[in-house]
Each structure stands twice: as structure tokens, then as C-alpha cells.
Design a protein around this motif. Structure first.
Motif, PDB file in Angstrom:
ATOM      1  N   THR A  78       0.775  -1.225  -0.160  1.00  0.00           N
ATOM      2  CA  THR A  78      -0.073  -0.193  -0.038  1.00  0.00           C
ATOM      3  C   THR A  78       0.991   1.253   0.128  1.00  0.00           C
ATOM      4  N   LEU A  79       1.843   1.185   0.858  1.00  0.00           N
ATOM      5  CA  LEU A  79       2.867   2.487   0.762  1.00  0.00           C
ATOM      6  C   LEU A  79       3.325   2.608  -0.508  1.00  0.00           C
ATOM      7  N   VAL A  80       3.806   1.558  -1.175  1.00  0.00           N
ATOM      8  CA  VAL A  80       4.457   1.606  -2.476  1.00  0.00           C
ATOM      9  C   VAL A  80       3.730   2.385  -3.409  1.00  0.00           C
ATOM     10  N   GLU A  81       2.420   1.946  -3.567  1.00  0.00           N
ATOM     11  CA  GLU A  81       1.382   2.296  -4.341  1.00  0.00           C
ATOM     12  C   GLU A  81       1.257   4.014  -3.968  1.00  0.00           C
ATOM     13  N   MET A  82       1.101   4.257  -2.790  1.00  0.00           N
ATOM     14  CA  MET A  82       1.110   5.715  -2.435  1.00  0.00           C
ATOM     15  C   MET A  82       2.526   6.841  -2.819  1.00  0.00           C
ATOM     16  N   LEU A  83       3.626   5.808  -2.817  1.00  0.00           N
ATOM     17  CA  LEU A  83       4.654   6.481  -3.340  1.00  0.00           C
ATOM     18  C   LEU A  83       4.465   6.729  -4.964  1.00  0.00           C
ATOM     19  N   ALA A  84       3.997   5.748  -5.509  1.00  0.00           N
ATOM     20  CA  ALA A  84       3.740   5.724  -7.164  1.00  0.00           C
ATOM     21  C   ALA A  84       2.847   6.977  -7.445  1.00  0.00           C
ATOM     22  N   ASP A  85       1.514   7.160  -6.465  1.00  0.00           N
ATOM     23  CA  ASP A  85       0.665   8.136  -6.587  1.00  0.00           C
ATOM     24  C   ASP A  85       1.369   9.655  -6.445  1.00  0.00           C
ATOM     25  N   ASP A  86       2.159   9.596  -5.655  1.00  0.00           N
ATOM     26  CA  ASP A  86       2.877  11.016  -5.409  1.00  0.00           C
ATOM     27  C   ASP A  86       3.746  11.388  -6.379  1.00  0.00           C
ATOM     28  N   ARG A  87       4.513  10.456  -6.804  1.00  0.00           N
ATOM     29  CA  ARG A  87       5.312  10.877  -7.972  1.00  0.00           C
ATOM     30  C   ARG A  87       4.398  11.153  -9.220  1.00  0.00           C
ATOM     31  N   ALA A  88       3.433  10.259  -9.598  1.00  0.00           N
ATOM     32  CA  ALA A  88       2.605  10.568 -10.692  1.00  0.00           C
ATOM     33  C   ALA A  88       1.697  11.976 -10.726  1.00  0.00           C
ATOM     34  N   CYS A  89       1.398  12.393  -9.521  1.00  0.00           N
ATOM     35  CA  CYS A  89       0.758  13.644  -9.366  1.00  0.00           C
ATOM     36  C   CYS A  89       1.751  14.922  -9.707  1.00  0.00           C
ATOM     37  N   ALA A  90       3.153  14.677  -9.529  1.00  0.00           N
ATOM     38  CA  ALA A  90       4.063  15.582  -9.966  1.00  0.00           C
ATOM     39  C   ALA A  90       3.866  15.935 -11.467  1.00  0.00           C
ATOM     40  N   VAL A  91       3.382  15.147 -12.300  1.00  0.00           N
ATOM     41  CA  VAL A  91       3.122  15.324 -13.898  1.00  0.00           C
ATOM     42  C   VAL A  91       1.618  15.345 -14.371  1.00  0.00           C
ATOM     43  N   CYS A  92       0.884  14.801 -13.499  1.00  0.00           N
ATOM     44  CA  CYS A  92      -0.621  14.651 -13.953  1.00  0.00           C
ATOM     45  C   CYS A  92      -1.466  15.321 -12.911  1.00  0.00           C
ATOM     46  N   ASP A  93      -2.873  15.242 -13.055  1.00  0.00           N
ATOM     47  CA  ASP A  93      -3.824  15.848 -12.337  1.00  0.00           C
ATOM     48  C   ASP A  93      -4.230  15.118 -11.261  1.00  0.00           C
ATOM     49  N   ARG A  94      -4.132  15.410  -9.988  1.00  0.00           N
ATOM     50  CA  ARG A  94      -4.284  14.503  -8.774  1.00  0.00           C
ATOM     51  C   ARG A  94      -5.701  13.839  -8.922  1.00  0.00           C
ATOM     52  N   ALA A  95      -6.974  14.788  -9.209  1.00  0.00           N
ATOM     53  CA  ALA A  95      -8.107  14.412  -9.306  1.00  0.00           C
ATOM     54  C   ALA A  95      -8.272  13.326 -10.621  1.00  0.00           C
ATOM     55  N   VAL A 112      -8.663   3.720   0.104  1.00  0.00           N
ATOM     56  CA  VAL A 112      -7.768   4.540   0.828  1.00  0.00           C
ATOM     57  C   VAL A 112      -6.916   5.605  -0.075  1.00  0.00           C
ATOM     58  N   ARG A 113      -6.556   5.164  -1.182  1.00  0.00           N
ATOM     59  CA  ARG A 113      -5.619   5.737  -2.078  1.00  0.00           C
ATOM     60  C   ARG A 113      -6.495   6.925  -2.735  1.00  0.00           C
ATOM     61  N   VAL A 114      -7.704   6.553  -3.177  1.00  0.00           N
ATOM     62  CA  VAL A 114      -8.450   7.824  -3.638  1.00  0.00           C
ATOM     63  C   VAL A 114      -8.898   8.825  -2.938  1.00  0.00           C
ATOM     64  N   GLN A 115      -9.179   8.485  -1.403  1.00  0.00           N
ATOM     65  CA  GLN A 115      -9.381   9.483  -0.563  1.00  0.00           C
ATOM     66  C   GLN A 115      -7.974  10.202  -0.204  1.00  0.00           C
ATOM     67  N   ARG A 116      -6.989   9.453  -0.114  1.00  0.00           N
ATOM     68  CA  ARG A 116      -5.651  10.134  -0.057  1.00  0.00           C
ATOM     69  C   ARG A 116      -5.516  11.115  -1.073  1.00  0.00           C
ATOM     70  N   LEU A 117      -5.609  10.727  -2.323  1.00  0.00           N
ATOM     71  CA  LEU A 117      -5.607  11.790  -3.419  1.00  0.00           C
ATOM     72  C   LEU A 117      -6.381  12.911  -3.555  1.00  0.00           C
ATOM     73  N   LEU A 118      -7.715  12.689  -2.994  1.00  0.00           N
ATOM     74  CA  LEU A 118      -8.640  13.637  -3.259  1.00  0.00           C
ATOM     75  C   LEU A 118      -8.352  14.884  -1.900  1.00  0.00           C
ATOM     76  N   ASP A 119      -7.868  14.148  -0.860  1.00  0.00           N
ATOM     77  CA  ASP A 119      -7.566  15.023   0.349  1.00  0.00           C
ATOM     78  C   ASP A 119      -6.328  14.725   0.924  1.00  0.00           C
ATOM     79  N   PRO A 120      -5.199  15.160   0.464  1.00  0.00           N
ATOM     80  CA  PRO A 120      -4.040  14.641   0.665  1.00  0.00           C
ATOM     81  C   PRO A 120      -3.269  15.170   2.030  1.00  0.00           C
ATOM     82  N   PRO A 121      -2.801  14.202   2.789  1.00  0.00           N
ATOM     83  CA  PRO A 121      -2.545  14.636   4.254  1.00  0.00           C
ATOM     84  C   PRO A 121      -1.187  15.365   4.011  1.00  0.00           C
ATOM     85  N   ALA A 122      -1.028  16.387   4.935  1.00  0.00           N
ATOM     86  CA  ALA A 122       0.123  17.175   5.017  1.00  0.00           C
ATOM     87  C   ALA A 122       1.403  16.639   5.331  1.00  0.00           C
TER      88      ALA A 122
END
Length: 296
Positions: free
Chosen positions: A211-228, A256-266
Motif C-alpha cells: 500500500t505504501l509503495v502504491e502511495m509513493l507511485a501516486d505521489d510521483r505521478a501527481c507531479a506530472v498529472c492531475d491528482r483528481a 484509501v488511496r482515492v481518499q488520500r489523493l482527493l484529500d492529501p495529508p500534510a
């Protein structure tokens, strides 16, 4: 005393510590630091477990690890039969853990090679995507196959379902897995579960790390694409699991990842520092205990 302390440390790291860390949600704020802590727990648990057995086995020779091994090698030290058996058990455990890791690594390489060969036979090249393959299947599926000759695979169902922005986000997520070699992060925990399958903490480690690995990939992807767009794509594609040896954009923790993407924790520098400091301490304690004397 050293052996007892190492045995207690191993017990904590193999049972309650991974269970508590797997349930923790603060890890979602700092997934990279949490992964470092997970890796330290796994390595320190092995060091402590083996170290406890070695400490008891070599205790009659006095000194520390190197002194005891040197005495055995020179033939100047003799161990009672019970201590000799325990020393062989420790060597056997070390060999078992290392052997399982090597086996999992080689088995994964073989599975990926066969999967890649099969993909190249049944899937169509994806124009404009290096290593991209399109698999004719109505179900929406997206995953990547890491390693030499890596592949990014999407089904025709996913191409039909996702709009261009969502498709770019999914591809960016899979490219993030490949760029950071997340498969190598997950592999030791798969081996850990194979080697010690009866421990609840060990069983919970792999899905938590995945799960944490997927979140890392989400964060890196959001640097070049739209989070929503990525969140929508994950919700659309659903919970399709990856084939063996691959990494999928979706899985059991998709909601859980969808919720994190829409409401990213600080992000939390305090948590980040705490994870790194804790990881360093976990590795230092059994290492120093092994190197130091244990006769007191």
C-alpha cells in the motif's frame, strides 16, 4: 543479558511492532520514510533473532562475535555439544532466510520473463508508449512488469473506459513504479512471509508495504498529472489485482488511496525524522550487540 535483550527485540519486531505499524494511518503522510522503517524492522528482526542464538552459542568462548568465531577457526576454543547445536541452528536460520530471499528473487525473474514473452505474443504494441502493450480484454486492467525489458500493460477495456487525462495519470503511476524499482522494495517482504509464514506480524507486513509503495507511485505521478484525474481513474479501474511479479495501479487499498489523493495529508518533517531515526536505532542496536562482547 545480551542474548535475552536480542531475543526480546526479535520478538517485538516479529510480532507486535509490524502489527501496530500495519494498522497505523500516520504512515500515509510520509510513505517513503515509513517504508525505510519497515525495512529496518525486517532487517533488525533477522539480526536480533540470529544474534540471540549466536550470543548464547558462543558465550562459553567469551568476547564478542569476531572473538568467538576466531577462536573456533583457530581451534583454540571448544563449545559444549548443546552450544554447538545452537550455533548450527543459527547458521541454518541465516542460510534459510538468505536462501528464501534468493529463491524469491530468481523465481520472480523467471515469472516475469515468461509473462513478458507471453505478452509479446498475445498483446499489441501501444503506439507512442515505450514498452507499452495493449491486452484485448473487456475488463479494465492496468499494471507494469518491472525489470529488464519492462512493460506497461493496459487492457482494451481500460482504454475504452478512461479519458485521455485519466489514461495519462495511470501511465504516469506505472512509470513511477518502474523508475523507482518498487518491486525491489516489496520483494524482501514477500520472502519474509515465505520464510516465517506463521507469524501474524510478518503476514501483515507485505500488504502494508504494498500500500505504501502504491502511495509513493501516486505521489510521483501527481507531479506530472492531475491528482483528481488519477483518483477518478483508480475508482474507474476498480480493484483488479496485478499478475504475479507485476505491480498494478489498483488493488485492495484503492479506496484509501482515492481518499488520500482527493484529500492529501500534510507532510510531516517530524514524522519523517522520527522514522529515519527509529530505523537507524533499530539497525544499530543488534549490530552493536553482535560486535561487542556479551559475557557481562
Amino acid at each position: 543479558m545480551t542474548a535475552l535483550a536480542l531475543a526480546l527485540l526479535a520478538l517485538v519486531l516479529l510480532w507486535p511492532a509490524p502489527l501496530l505499524l500495519a494498522r497505523a494511518r500516520w504512515t500515509y503522510r510520509e510513505p517513503r520514510a515509513a517504508l525505510v522503517l519497515w525495512q529496518a524492522i525486517g532487517l533488525a528482526a533477522g539480526l536480533a533473532l540470529i544474534g540471540a542464538a549466536v550470543a548464547v552459542a558462543l558465550a562459553p568462548l567469551g568476547g564478542g562475535l569476531f572473538d568467538g568465531l576466531a577462536a573456533l577457526a583457530r581451534g583454540t576454543g571448544r563449545l559444549p555439544t548443546a552450544h554447538t547445536v545452537l550455533f548450527l541452528v543459527a547458521l541454518g536460520l541465516l542460510t534459510w532466510l538468505a536462501g528464501v530471499l534468493v529463491y524469491r528473487f530468481l523465481a520472480t525473474l523467471w515469472v516475469r520473463r515468461r509473462h513478458r514473452e507471453l505478452l509479446d505474443l498475445v498483446a499489441d504494441p501501444w503506439p507512442g508508449q515505450a514498452g507499452g502493450r495493449v491486452l484485448a480484454h473487456p475488463r479494465a486492467v492496468a499494471y507494469c512488469l518491472p525489470g529488464a525489458g519492462s512493460r506497461v500493460v493496459l487492457s482494451s477495456g481500460a482504454l475504452d473506459l478512461l479519458d485521455p487525462q485519466e489514461l495519462d495519470a495511470v501511465v504516469a503511476h506505472e512509470r513511477a513504479h518502474l523508475a523507482e524499482r518498487h518491486d525491489l522494495v516489496v520483494l524482501p517482504f514477500a520472502a519474509w512471509r515465505t520464510a516465517l509464514p506463521g507469524l501474524p506480524g510478518v503476514r501483515r507486513a507485505r500488504p502494508a508495504v504494498a500500500t505504501l509503495v502504491e502511495m509513493l507511485a501516486d505521489d510521483r505521478a501527481c507531479a506530472v498529472c492531475d491528482r483528481a484525474a488519477l483518483a477518478t481513474a483508480l475508482a474507474r479501474v476498480g480493484t483488479a489485482a496485478a499478475p504475479e511479479g507485476a505491480l498494478a495501479a489498483t488493488g485492495r487499498a484503492t479506496l484509501v488511496r482515492v481518499q488520500r489523493l482527493l484529500d492529501p495529508p500534510a507532510p510531516s518533517p517530524v514524522l519523517r525524522f522520527g522514522c529515519y531515526a527509529g530505523a537507524a536505532a533499530l539497525l544499530a542496536v543488534p549490530t552493536l550487540a553482535l560486535l561487542a562482547g556479551w559475557s557481562g
